[in-house]
Design a protein around this motif. Sequence first.
Motif, PDB file in Angstrom:
ATOM      1  N   ILE A   1       5.218  18.572   0.888  1.00 42.87           N
ATOM      2  CA  ILE A   1       4.534  17.350   0.460  1.00 42.87           C
ATOM      3  C   ILE A   1       4.503  16.394   1.649  1.00 42.87           C
ATOM      4  CG2 ILE A   1       4.564  15.363  -1.107  1.00 42.87           C
ATOM      5  CD1 ILE A   1       6.298  17.103  -3.004  1.00 42.87           C
ATOM      6  N   ILE A   2       3.311  15.972   2.041  1.00 43.73           N
ATOM      7  CA  ILE A   2       3.191  14.932   3.070  1.00 43.73           C
ATOM      8  C   ILE A   2       3.065  13.598   2.351  1.00 43.73           C
ATOM      9  CG2 ILE A   2       1.840  14.017   4.985  1.00 43.73           C
ATOM     10  CD1 ILE A   2       0.873  16.830   5.566  1.00 43.73           C
ATOM     11  N   GLU A   3       4.043  12.732   2.561  1.00 44.77           N
ATOM     12  CA  GLU A   3       4.040  11.400   1.939  1.00 44.77           C
ATOM     13  C   GLU A   3       3.679  10.358   2.996  1.00 44.77           C
ATOM     14  OE1 GLU A   3       6.965   8.320  -0.527  1.00 44.77           O
ATOM     15  OE2 GLU A   3       7.836  10.067   0.482  1.00 44.77           O
ATOM     16  N   ASP A   4       2.538   9.711   2.800  1.00 42.77           N
ATOM     17  CA  ASP A   4       2.063   8.677   3.717  1.00 42.77           C
ATOM     18  C   ASP A   4       2.385   7.322   3.101  1.00 42.77           C
ATOM     19  OD1 ASP A   4       0.748   7.007   5.440  1.00 42.77           O
ATOM     20  OD2 ASP A   4      -1.202   7.976   5.282  1.00 42.77           O
ATOM     21  N   ASP A   5       3.315   6.611   3.731  1.00 37.78           N
ATOM     22  CA  ASP A   5       3.751   5.305   3.213  1.00 37.78           C
ATOM     23  C   ASP A   5       3.150   4.228   4.111  1.00 37.78           C
ATOM     24  OD1 ASP A   5       5.034   3.677   1.440  1.00 37.78           O
ATOM     25  OD2 ASP A   5       7.010   3.883   2.344  1.00 37.78           O
ATOM     26  N   TYR A   6       1.839   4.023   4.004  1.00 38.93           N
ATOM     27  CA  TYR A   6       1.090   3.302   5.032  1.00 38.93           C
ATOM     28  C   TYR A   6       1.208   1.785   4.968  1.00 38.93           C
ATOM     29  CZ  TYR A   6      -2.456   2.359   1.505  1.00 38.93           C
ATOM     30  OH  TYR A   6      -3.105   1.917   0.390  1.00 38.93           O
ATOM     31  N   ASP A   7       1.464   1.191   3.777  1.00 34.03           N
ATOM     32  CA  ASP A   7       1.529  -0.280   3.769  1.00 34.03           C
ATOM     33  C   ASP A   7       2.387  -0.858   2.650  1.00 34.03           C
ATOM     34  OD1 ASP A   7       0.058  -0.053   1.447  1.00 34.03           O
ATOM     35  OD2 ASP A   7      -1.516  -1.458   2.043  1.00 34.03           O
ATOM     36  N   SER A   8       3.283  -0.056   2.071  1.00 33.72           N
ATOM     37  CA  SER A   8       3.994  -0.519   0.874  1.00 33.72           C
ATOM     38  C   SER A   8       5.098  -1.536   1.169  1.00 33.72           C
ATOM     39  CB  SER A   8       4.584   0.676   0.120  1.00 33.72           C
ATOM     40  OG  SER A   8       5.406   1.438   0.972  1.00 33.72           O
ATOM     41  N   GLU A   9       5.340  -1.839   2.482  1.00 30.86           N
ATOM     42  CA  GLU A   9       6.300  -2.912   2.778  1.00 30.86           C
ATOM     43  C   GLU A   9       5.808  -4.252   2.257  1.00 30.86           C
ATOM     44  OE1 GLU A   9       5.118  -0.965   5.185  1.00 30.86           O
ATOM     45  OE2 GLU A   9       6.740  -0.079   6.367  1.00 30.86           O
ATOM     46  N   PHE A  10       4.474  -4.401   2.110  1.00 28.40           N
ATOM     47  CA  PHE A  10       3.910  -5.679   1.682  1.00 28.40           C
ATOM     48  C   PHE A  10       3.881  -5.744   0.155  1.00 28.40           C
ATOM     49  CE2 PHE A  10       2.008  -4.962   5.928  1.00 28.40           C
ATOM     50  CZ  PHE A  10       2.626  -6.008   6.564  1.00 28.40           C
ATOM     51  N   GLN A  11       5.072  -5.842  -0.404  1.00 27.04           N
ATOM     52  CA  GLN A  11       5.247  -5.927  -1.843  1.00 27.04           C
ATOM     53  C   GLN A  11       5.203  -7.394  -2.253  1.00 27.04           C
ATOM     54  OE1 GLN A  11       5.578  -3.083  -3.400  1.00 27.04           O
ATOM     55  NE2 GLN A  11       6.062  -3.646  -5.504  1.00 27.04           N
ATOM     56  N   ARG A  12       4.346  -7.713  -3.211  1.00 27.34           N
ATOM     57  CA  ARG A  12       4.217  -9.117  -3.614  1.00 27.34           C
ATOM     58  C   ARG A  12       5.298  -9.545  -4.588  1.00 27.34           C
ATOM     59  NH1 ARG A  12      -1.142  -7.626  -2.676  1.00 27.34           N
ATOM     60  NH2 ARG A  12      -1.361  -6.569  -4.681  1.00 27.34           N
ATOM     61  N   LYS A  13       5.828  -8.591  -5.339  1.00 30.99           N
ATOM     62  CA  LYS A  13       6.865  -8.915  -6.302  1.00 30.99           C
ATOM     63  C   LYS A  13       8.014  -7.938  -6.157  1.00 30.99           C
ATOM     64  CE  LYS A  13       3.638 -10.689  -9.797  1.00 30.99           C
ATOM     65  NZ  LYS A  13       3.112 -10.491 -11.173  1.00 30.99           N
TER      66      LYS A  13
ATOM     67  N   TYR B   1       0.620 -13.256   2.007  1.00 29.12           N
ATOM     68  CA  TYR B   1      -0.298 -12.374   1.290  1.00 29.12           C
ATOM     69  C   TYR B   1      -0.223 -12.598  -0.227  1.00 29.12           C
ATOM     70  CZ  TYR B   1      -0.610  -9.896   5.754  1.00 29.12           C
ATOM     71  OH  TYR B   1      -0.801  -9.572   7.079  1.00 29.12           O
ATOM     72  N   SER B   2       0.967 -12.913  -0.723  1.00 25.57           N
ATOM     73  CA  SER B   2       1.105 -13.190  -2.159  1.00 25.57           C
ATOM     74  C   SER B   2       0.304 -14.427  -2.555  1.00 25.57           C
ATOM     75  CB  SER B   2       2.579 -13.388  -2.528  1.00 25.57           C
ATOM     76  OG  SER B   2       3.306 -12.201  -2.333  1.00 25.57           O
ATOM     77  N   GLN B   3       0.341 -15.454  -1.702  1.00 25.53           N
ATOM     78  CA  GLN B   3      -0.414 -16.671  -1.980  1.00 25.53           C
ATOM     79  C   GLN B   3      -1.911 -16.376  -1.986  1.00 25.53           C
ATOM     80  OE1 GLN B   3       0.924 -19.405   1.027  1.00 25.53           O
ATOM     81  NE2 GLN B   3       2.956 -19.629   0.122  1.00 25.53           N
ATOM     82  N   LYS B   4      -2.373 -15.572  -1.022  1.00 18.22           N
ATOM     83  CA  LYS B   4      -3.797 -15.244  -0.964  1.00 18.22           C
ATOM     84  C   LYS B   4      -4.216 -14.399  -2.165  1.00 18.22           C
ATOM     85  CE  LYS B   4      -4.227 -15.526   4.067  1.00 18.22           C
ATOM     86  NZ  LYS B   4      -4.606 -14.828   5.302  1.00 18.22           N
TER      87      LYS B   4
ATOM     88  N   GLY C   1     -10.631  -6.606   0.720  1.00 17.14           N
ATOM     89  CA  GLY C   1      -9.487  -6.993   1.536  1.00 17.14           C
ATOM     90  C   GLY C   1      -9.384  -8.507   1.576  1.00 17.14           C
ATOM     91  N   PHE C   2      -8.168  -9.020   1.605  1.00 18.56           N
ATOM     92  CA  PHE C   2      -7.987 -10.476   1.592  1.00 18.56           C
ATOM     93  C   PHE C   2      -7.051 -10.980   2.672  1.00 18.56           C
ATOM     94  CE2 PHE C   2      -5.034  -8.493  -1.400  1.00 18.56           C
ATOM     95  CZ  PHE C   2      -3.810  -8.964  -0.944  1.00 18.56           C
ATOM     96  N   SER C   3      -6.354 -10.088   3.370  1.00 13.40           N
ATOM     97  CA  SER C   3      -5.299 -10.529   4.289  1.00 13.40           C
ATOM     98  C   SER C   3      -5.839 -11.346   5.450  1.00 13.40           C
ATOM     99  CB  SER C   3      -4.538  -9.310   4.828  1.00 13.40           C
ATOM    100  OG  SER C   3      -5.398  -8.477   5.591  1.00 13.40           O
ATOM    101  N   HIS C   4      -7.074 -11.068   5.868  1.00 15.61           N
ATOM    102  CA  HIS C   4      -7.637 -11.707   7.062  1.00 15.61           C
ATOM    103  C   HIS C   4      -8.342 -13.019   6.752  1.00 15.61           C
ATOM    104  CE1 HIS C   4     -10.800  -9.540   5.089  1.00 15.61           C
ATOM    105  NE2 HIS C   4     -11.731 -10.069   5.873  1.00 15.61           N
ATOM    106  N   LEU C   5      -8.539 -13.337   5.479  1.00 17.54           N
ATOM    107  CA  LEU C   5      -9.288 -14.530   5.091  1.00 17.54           C
ATOM    108  C   LEU C   5      -8.360 -15.703   4.784  1.00 17.54           C
ATOM    109  CD1 LEU C   5     -11.925 -12.912   2.697  1.00 17.54           C
ATOM    110  CD2 LEU C   5     -12.314 -13.712   5.032  1.00 17.54           C
ATOM    111  N   SER C   6      -8.870 -16.912   4.974  1.00 17.70           N
ATOM    112  CA  SER C   6      -8.115 -18.105   4.564  1.00 17.70           C
ATOM    113  C   SER C   6      -8.239 -18.268   3.057  1.00 17.70           C
ATOM    114  CB  SER C   6      -8.675 -19.343   5.265  1.00 17.70           C
ATOM    115  OG  SER C   6      -9.981 -19.635   4.794  1.00 17.70           O
ATOM    116  N   GLU C   7      -7.352 -19.053   2.473  1.00 16.99           N
ATOM    117  CA  GLU C   7      -7.415 -19.303   1.037  1.00 16.99           C
ATOM    118  C   GLU C   7      -8.729 -19.987   0.668  1.00 16.99           C
ATOM    119  OE1 GLU C   7      -3.901 -21.332  -0.249  1.00 16.99           O
ATOM    120  OE2 GLU C   7      -2.555 -19.850   0.641  1.00 16.99           O
TER     121      GLU C   7
END
Length: 484
Positions: free
Chosen positions: A285-297, A382-385, A456-462
């Motif tokens: 099994i190849i597990e790709d954990d590409y961005d899950s560090e950015f957990q909002r909760k 990112y959570s705020q956005k 996608g929302f990470s690159h935009l301002s609120e």
Amino acid sequence: MDLFYTLDLNNKNYSYKYQAIYQFLKEIILEGRVEVGTRLPSSREMAAKYGVNRNTIKQVYEMLYADGYVSTLEGSGTFVAYSPQKLRLMERSNKSIQLSDWAMRIPTKEQSKTQKGKINFNGAGFAPNLRHFPIDDWKKTLYQATRELNFLADVDDYDLQGLIPLREAIAAFLHRTRGMNVNPQNIVIINGVMQGIGILSHLLINKGDQVVVEEPSFQSIQANFTTAGATLIHAPVEPNGFEVSNWDSRLIYVTPSHQFPTGRVMRLEERLKLLQWAKEHNAIIIEDDYDSEFQRKGRPIEPLKVLDFEDRVVYLGTFAKNILPALRIGYAILPQDLIPTFLKARNLYGEYTTSIIEQMAAAIFIKTGKLEQHLRRMKRNYSQKYQVFQDSLSQYNLDTFEWVDTNAGLHLFGSWKYSKEEYLLFEQACAKNGVSWQSSDYYFTNPPLKPTVIFGFSHLSEEDIQFGIKTMSEVFKNLNIGKN
């Protein structure tokens, strides 16, 4: 002889006169303006004509001789030795380059280009917002890294698995943040996830093998498998979950902590079934954990690798999203039996990976807590956005997509609620009003009947997020969608 004296040395294309004279003489020889056997002026004559030192002309003649354009006869001078006829013999034929079977298997599917608006929910939407990266801290870390690399002068060999301080730092980081117990000896530093996928494709796939991939999923990953000769089995990521079947395969690629692009999380019972399938089929099994560090909760979801008591999971991680994309440092946590062969395959393309200084800097950045401090800041950002996105949907009553609720990642996945024709009208009208996004059809082998999208929302301002949703709402109302 006058031909040799027609060069204008006031030409500013070259920094030094010897370069200009060399290029001039080479060109008239290549163009056939002088015949083979023609004697060049003596170095004394040329130096006098161009007002340069005689040694300059001698240097030019030596360069022409070294490149085969002239020959010398002691006591007689320097003579043209190259004919343009030789060049004509090397003229390009109409025959195309014969490519290998591997090259012919490279897929040609390309992502369609979307019209970009002032508010672009696609943009760099799947990448981190680098404006918030602590670049000063990173530069200080690089300076410290250069001071700590003196040990390289005292060792005979560099560890080809990667710098041990970095592998130790990664193991400790994964233990603190993901609940993983990882031996640094099982970690191999790679130039990003795609290098790891490429190596694994060559190691684990024979032509005609079946490989299981999620549907939808990264097209670049699928391309690696098919180019290696695989036939793909597409396992749909259904609204109710990921169904494990009795696939006739020895390899599967999954993104269980935050599926791309849907954002769904693989449930515990699904993970256990997948591990049982791998055991029964002697599969990897190849597990790709590409961005899950950015957990909002809460805490990030534990990887599938945590449950891997059979040592059948290859875990791929990267610092492209949580440090710098251009750093190109990734890592593979490999089953013990796979490490020697993986390294041999990697070493076919060069034994060394990312710069040692950058590896040391990354190790220091992790060990000193700078990475986790940065991640905490970005999670809040990112959570705020994300919340602004959700609040704007409610505020402006934009009921166009069925969104997948997820606590992680830098994008949202949605399914259009109305007809495909109405979606195309809506998308075009929004683009004309300066708002655009990405269709996710590209990631499907068989796109669903109802269009799906990625925002996608990470690159935009609120403010931009709010304005974009407001504009979409106004467009939607003006089109009277769903009321006919």
